[in-house]
Design an enzyme around this catalytic site. Structure first.
Site, PDB file in Angstrom:
ATOM      1  N   HIS A 277      84.002  30.311 104.427  1.00 50.76           N
ATOM      2  CA  HIS A 277      83.417  30.785 105.682  1.00 50.76           C
ATOM      3  C   HIS A 277      82.615  29.650 106.320  1.00 50.76           C
ATOM      4  CE1 HIS A 277      83.730  35.358 105.297  1.00 50.76           C
ATOM      5  NE2 HIS A 277      84.319  34.885 104.212  1.00 50.76           N
ATOM      6  N   GLU A 278      82.523  29.678 107.639  1.00 55.15           N
ATOM      7  CA  GLU A 278      81.646  28.761 108.347  1.00 55.15           C
ATOM      8  C   GLU A 278      80.252  29.375 108.445  1.00 55.15           C
ATOM      9  OE1 GLU A 278      82.816  25.792 108.995  1.00 55.15           O
ATOM     10  OE2 GLU A 278      84.771  26.487 108.260  1.00 55.15           O
TER      11      GLU A 278
END
Length: 341
Positions: A277-278
């Protein structure tokens, strides 16, 4: 007083994907996460309160706690389920109180390959006071989708979104500002997100931000990340946005999102991303007003008010072929972190 300068907070949220024995290169990624937060240079961003998700190894939490003790001396790990909720918080400010609520509906124990049932998906609450302002900080991780076209867990996420909304409403009576960070596993237009925001009045930092920098459309799960499952993102060439920072001012305060950033690609000095995930990072300005800025979350609503909140809250028709961690710091970027995992 209305003339007081606004309090500037920077909020950071990351699902760090640290599932013991399953997440790829977990230890290689968890250590740099702690190092970046400690140095206040996580993607050139230091924060007051980091929220970190999917810290499902207590050893990882203890390692992060030891590494961050000098700059974020206050922390809390939320215990839940068989393997833990994965939610943890780090902060520069003293934590006044904590509470955990475990969702009543959360997958199936026989779905061993998914595992959501074993972690006891929950919402954690941390209460703290910053510059005389009471903050209720919530962190959560809702049930994963797995398959948007045949989403067997849609009812589970809807129940969780409803319980999350109720929990926020009934625990925020004494708060001045409400912050929610986490992986909600829902797209912005999904009925669960609209239910949550419509019932609580929470604002989306991405939608409200004056400036934005990062992945297009604020996506937090992108095909270019080497850890994402590319087949799941085929219907979404830009990626999807499922990680959020939501906020609301209560009583005599207003909150504005001046800037929102997402990470993109590898972290500085590391040849891999910190997660699949960012991270999401928001700069918020909290201003005290001379009078109440709006009705509190716990205000009583009659049938008319409730109908207004939920107007248009119908499930959208599916698109053909479409599958369905938090820092806050005042002033300078050396502020305070809250980490939720």
């Amino acid at each position: 007083m209305a003339g007081e300068p606004p309090l500037q907070l920077r909020v950071f949220d990351l699902n760090c994907w640290a599932i013991r024995y399953l997440s790829k290169r977990r230890q290689e990624r968890v250590q740099p996460i702690g190092e970046k937060l400690r140095r206040g240079r996580c993607y050139e961003c230091a924060c007051s309160h980091p929220t970190v998700l999917q810290v499902w190894s207590e050893q990882d939490y203890r390692d992060l706690k030891a590494k961050l003790a000098g700059c974020y001396p206050f922390s809390h790990y939320f215990q839940s389920g068989v393997i833990g909720s994965g939610l943890c918080v780090f902060s520069r400010f003293p934590i006044l109180d904590t509470f955990l609520y475990q969702y009543s509906l959360n997958g199936y124990p026989y779905m061993l390959q998914h595992g959501d049932w074993f972690c006891g998906k929950s919402v954690g609450l941390v209460i703290m006071k910053i510059s005389g302002i009471i903050f209720n900080v919530y962190v959560t991780h809702l049930h994963a989708e797995y398959c948007r076209e045949k989403d067997a867990y849609l009812p589970h996420r809807l129940v969780q979104a409803w319980e999350l909304a109720q929990f926020i409403r009934h625990t925020s009576k004494a708060a001045d500002v409400v912050l929610l960070g986490g992986d909600l596993n829902m797209h912005p237009e999904d009925v669960g997100i609209r239910l949550l925001r419509g019932w609580t009045g929470l604002q989306d930092a991405f939608s409200e931000a004056t400036r934005f920098e990062g992945c297009q459309d604020g996506c937090t799960l992108i095909p270019s990340n080497c850890f994402t499952v590319k087949a799941e993102l085929l219907p979404f060439p830009l990626g999807i946005r499922i990680d959020y920072i939501l906020y609301k001012a209560i009583s005599s305060f207003t909150v504005k999102c001046e800037e929102l950033k997402t990470t993109k690609g590898t972290a500085p000095g590391v040849d891999i991303p910190l997660s699949d995930h960012e991270a999401v990072m928001a700069t918020l300005h909290i201003q005290r007003q001379g009078q109440a800025g709006g009705a509190p979350l716990n205000s009583t609503e009659g049938p008319t008010g409730m109908a207004g909140r939920l107007e248009g809250l119908s499930v959208p028709p599916p698109h053909p072929g479409q599958p369905q961690g938090l820092l806050v710091e005042p002033g300078d970027w050396s502020g305070n972190w809250i980490g939720l995992g």
